[in-house]
Design a protein around this motif. Structure first.
Motif, mmCIF file in Angstrom:
data_model
loop_
_atom_site.group_PDB
_atom_site.id
_atom_site.type_symbol
_atom_site.label_atom_id
_atom_site.label_comp_id
_atom_site.label_asym_id
_atom_site.label_seq_id
_atom_site.Cartn_x
_atom_site.Cartn_y
_atom_site.Cartn_z
ATOM 1 N N GLU A 57 0.825 -1.247 0.076
ATOM 2 C CA GLU A 57 0.051 0.089 -0.124
ATOM 3 C C GLU A 57 0.596 1.299 -0.173
ATOM 4 O OE1 GLU A 57 -2.565 -0.375 3.412
ATOM 5 O OE2 GLU A 57 -3.933 -1.829 2.415
ATOM 6 N N ARG A 58 1.771 1.199 0.826
ATOM 7 C CA ARG A 58 2.692 2.433 0.967
ATOM 8 C C ARG A 58 4.182 2.513 0.492
ATOM 9 N NH1 ARG A 58 1.512 3.718 7.559
ATOM 10 N NH2 ARG A 58 -0.681 3.208 7.339
ATOM 11 N N GLY A 59 4.600 1.083 -0.047
ATOM 12 C CA GLY A 59 5.905 1.121 -0.686
ATOM 13 C C GLY A 59 7.030 0.813 0.510
ATOM 14 N N PHE A 60 7.908 0.358 0.351
ATOM 15 C CA PHE A 60 8.961 -0.127 1.362
ATOM 16 C C PHE A 60 9.440 1.231 2.161
ATOM 17 C CE2 PHE A 60 13.358 -1.102 2.586
ATOM 18 C CZ PHE A 60 12.966 -2.225 3.496
ATOM 19 N N ALA A 61 9.740 2.252 1.364
ATOM 20 C CA ALA A 61 10.402 3.400 1.954
ATOM 21 C C ALA A 61 9.307 4.078 2.921
ATOM 22 C CB ALA A 61 10.612 4.439 0.935
ATOM 23 N N GLY A 62 7.925 4.121 2.550
ATOM 24 C CA GLY A 62 6.914 4.804 3.069
ATOM 25 C C GLY A 62 6.462 4.157 4.472
ATOM 26 N N THR A 63 6.988 2.928 4.594
ATOM 27 C CA THR A 63 6.498 1.909 5.803
ATOM 28 C C THR A 63 7.488 2.040 6.799
ATOM 29 O OG1 THR A 63 5.023 0.857 4.397
ATOM 30 C CG2 THR A 63 5.602 0.040 6.563
ATOM 31 N N SER A 64 6.854 2.434 8.050
ATOM 32 C CA SER A 64 7.959 2.251 9.123
ATOM 33 C C SER A 64 7.671 1.190 10.154
ATOM 34 C CB SER A 64 8.017 3.490 10.266
ATOM 35 O OG SER A 64 6.784 3.429 10.912
ATOM 36 N N LEU A 65 8.727 0.639 10.997
ATOM 37 C CA LEU A 65 8.334 -0.351 11.900
ATOM 38 C C LEU A 65 7.404 -0.205 12.959
ATOM 39 C CD1 LEU A 65 11.836 -1.942 12.791
ATOM 40 C CD2 LEU A 65 10.489 -2.912 11.303
ATOM 41 N N GLN A 66 6.954 1.156 13.203
ATOM 42 C CA GLN A 66 6.011 1.451 14.009
ATOM 43 C C GLN A 66 4.835 1.540 13.396
ATOM 44 O OE1 GLN A 66 6.511 3.083 17.509
ATOM 45 N NE2 GLN A 66 4.387 2.194 17.234
ATOM 46 N N ASP A 67 4.815 1.696 11.920
ATOM 47 C CA ASP A 67 3.244 1.253 11.396
ATOM 48 C C ASP A 67 3.160 -0.291 11.397
ATOM 49 O OD1 ASP A 67 3.302 3.823 10.418
ATOM 50 O OD2 ASP A 67 4.305 3.571 8.638
ATOM 51 N N ILE A 68 4.159 -1.106 11.224
ATOM 52 C CA ILE A 68 4.015 -2.449 11.519
ATOM 53 C C ILE A 68 3.685 -2.861 12.805
ATOM 54 C CG2 ILE A 68 4.990 -4.816 11.073
ATOM 55 C CD1 ILE A 68 6.760 -3.384 8.921
ATOM 56 N N ALA A 69 4.227 -2.285 13.732
ATOM 57 C CA ALA A 69 3.814 -2.555 15.155
ATOM 58 C C ALA A 69 2.367 -2.149 15.405
ATOM 59 C CB ALA A 69 4.965 -1.961 16.118
ATOM 60 N N ASP A 70 1.828 -1.158 15.039
ATOM 61 C CA ASP A 70 0.583 -0.505 15.291
ATOM 62 C C ASP A 70 -0.491 -1.536 14.738
ATOM 63 O OD1 ASP A 70 1.609 1.548 16.591
ATOM 64 O OD2 ASP A 70 1.432 2.915 15.019
ATOM 65 N N ALA A 71 -0.028 -1.995 13.029
ATOM 66 C CA ALA A 71 -0.974 -2.907 12.579
ATOM 67 C C ALA A 71 -1.287 -4.127 13.370
ATOM 68 C CB ALA A 71 -0.425 -3.208 11.090
ATOM 69 N N ILE A 72 -0.168 -4.891 13.932
ATOM 70 C CA ILE A 72 -0.032 -5.840 14.771
ATOM 71 C C ILE A 72 -0.836 -5.856 16.114
ATOM 72 C CG2 ILE A 72 1.323 -7.930 15.704
ATOM 73 C CD1 ILE A 72 3.428 -7.114 13.612
ATOM 74 N N GLY A 73 -0.710 -4.576 16.515
ATOM 75 C CA GLY A 73 -1.222 -4.416 17.942
ATOM 76 C C GLY A 73 -0.182 -4.674 19.035
ATOM 77 N N ILE A 74 1.083 -4.075 18.650
ATOM 78 C CA ILE A 74 2.127 -4.407 19.696
ATOM 79 C C ILE A 74 2.983 -3.076 19.666
ATOM 80 C CG2 ILE A 74 2.151 -7.133 19.462
ATOM 81 C CD1 ILE A 74 4.909 -6.871 17.965
ATOM 82 N N THR A 75 3.642 -2.954 20.787
ATOM 83 C CA THR A 75 4.601 -1.926 20.838
ATOM 84 C C THR A 75 5.926 -2.166 19.899
ATOM 85 O OG1 THR A 75 6.064 -2.698 22.566
ATOM 86 C CG2 THR A 75 3.941 -1.482 23.115
ATOM 87 N N ARG A 76 6.449 -0.976 19.504
ATOM 88 C CA ARG A 76 7.664 -1.104 18.908
ATOM 89 C C ARG A 76 8.812 -1.881 19.595
ATOM 90 N NH1 ARG A 76 10.182 3.400 14.520
ATOM 91 N NH2 ARG A 76 12.225 2.503 14.447
#
Length: 259
Positions: A57-76
């Motif tokens: 959706e956002r591209g590799f450069a446009g995605t952060s680990l924080q985005d992934i953590a938020d999507a999973i529902g855990i902290t960074r």
């Protein structure tokens, strides 16, 4: 006397607390280890799914680990337990997509009892089933080729070469056994792999077509495209058809010798 009793109680308390710290005993066996492994697999699968979606959706450069953590529902910080960086996460996804089928193919071809037709069918089934169960991950790999680090690009290219060589060898074995038509084995292998990989772009999990039906039909198509027909179905009947078939064989053998 009281002080002596207190000093003796301390070791007993330490011993009873050790299983809660992650150890095992005769009653619990290795249950804590199994629970930890199951938990890790669940989180890793969710991490892969969410990372695949966000990268697409956002591209590799446009995605952060924080985005992934938020999507999973855990902290960074909790995510760092599973992966240290985006590059490492992308590497895990690439390795899973590329090495998974290769390992299965090597195990498959280790069974020498299969003839080339059965081998080719099994190869198509392995690759197609991988593509229909994880289409988004394969599409992400193709779209992210330009962003892969050099070492990942090299590993990915090598994996593709090995798979292509493996399929081409099976086709060549089928030609020599008289089961496949005399064709260029490399071109035939590229066609078979293209048939398998294209599934990732049109297959919809949970849609009208089941994974089993798609896998079976594409395997049938790959075999039908290469299987040798009876001579009377090629170019008529009689000696002329048989001679033409022999000339095709001779042409193919000459190409092998020249190469």
């Amino acid at each position: 006397m009281t002080g002596s009793s207190r000093r003796k109680s301390a070791p007993r308390k330490a011993e009873t607390s050790s299983p809660r710290a992650g150890g095992t005993d005769a009653a619990n066996g290795d249950k804590p280890a199994r629970v930890t492994t199951a938990r890790r697999e669940l989180v890793e699968n969710e991490m892969y799914e969410q990372a695949t979606r966000l990268f697409a959706e956002r591209g590799f450069a446009g995605t952060s680990l924080q985005d992934i953590a938020d999507a999973i529902g855990i902290t960074r910080p909790a995510l760092y337990y599973y992966v240290k960086s985006k590059d490492e996460l992308l590497a895990k996804l690439v390795t899973e997509v590329t090495d998974g089928p290769l390992v299965e193919l090597k195990e498959l071809l280790a069974h020498t009892a299969l003839d080339p037709v059965a081998q080719l069918r099994a190869i198509v089934e392995v690759i197609v089933r991988r593509r229909v169960t994880q289409p988004a991950r394969f599409r992400l790999l193709i779209r992210s080729e330009a962003e892969l680090p050099d070492e990942l690009t090299a590993a990915y290219d090598e994996s593709r070469r090995v798979v292509l060589k493996t399929v081409a060898q099976v086709v060549e074995d089928g030609i020599r056994a008289g089961q496949f038509r005399p064709v260029d084995a490399r071109i035939a292998a590229l066609g078979v792999l293209g048939l398998c990989n294209w599934v990732a772009w049109w297959f919809q999990p949970g849609g009208r077509d089941s994974e089993d039906s798609v896998t079976e039909q594409l395997a049938d198509m790959a075999i039908a495209a290469l299987r040798r027909a009876d001579h009377h179905l090629l170019d008529g009947e009689g000696p002329e058809a048989a001679l033409k078939m022999l000339r095709q064989d001779l042409d193919h053998l000459e190409r092998i010798i020249k190469n």
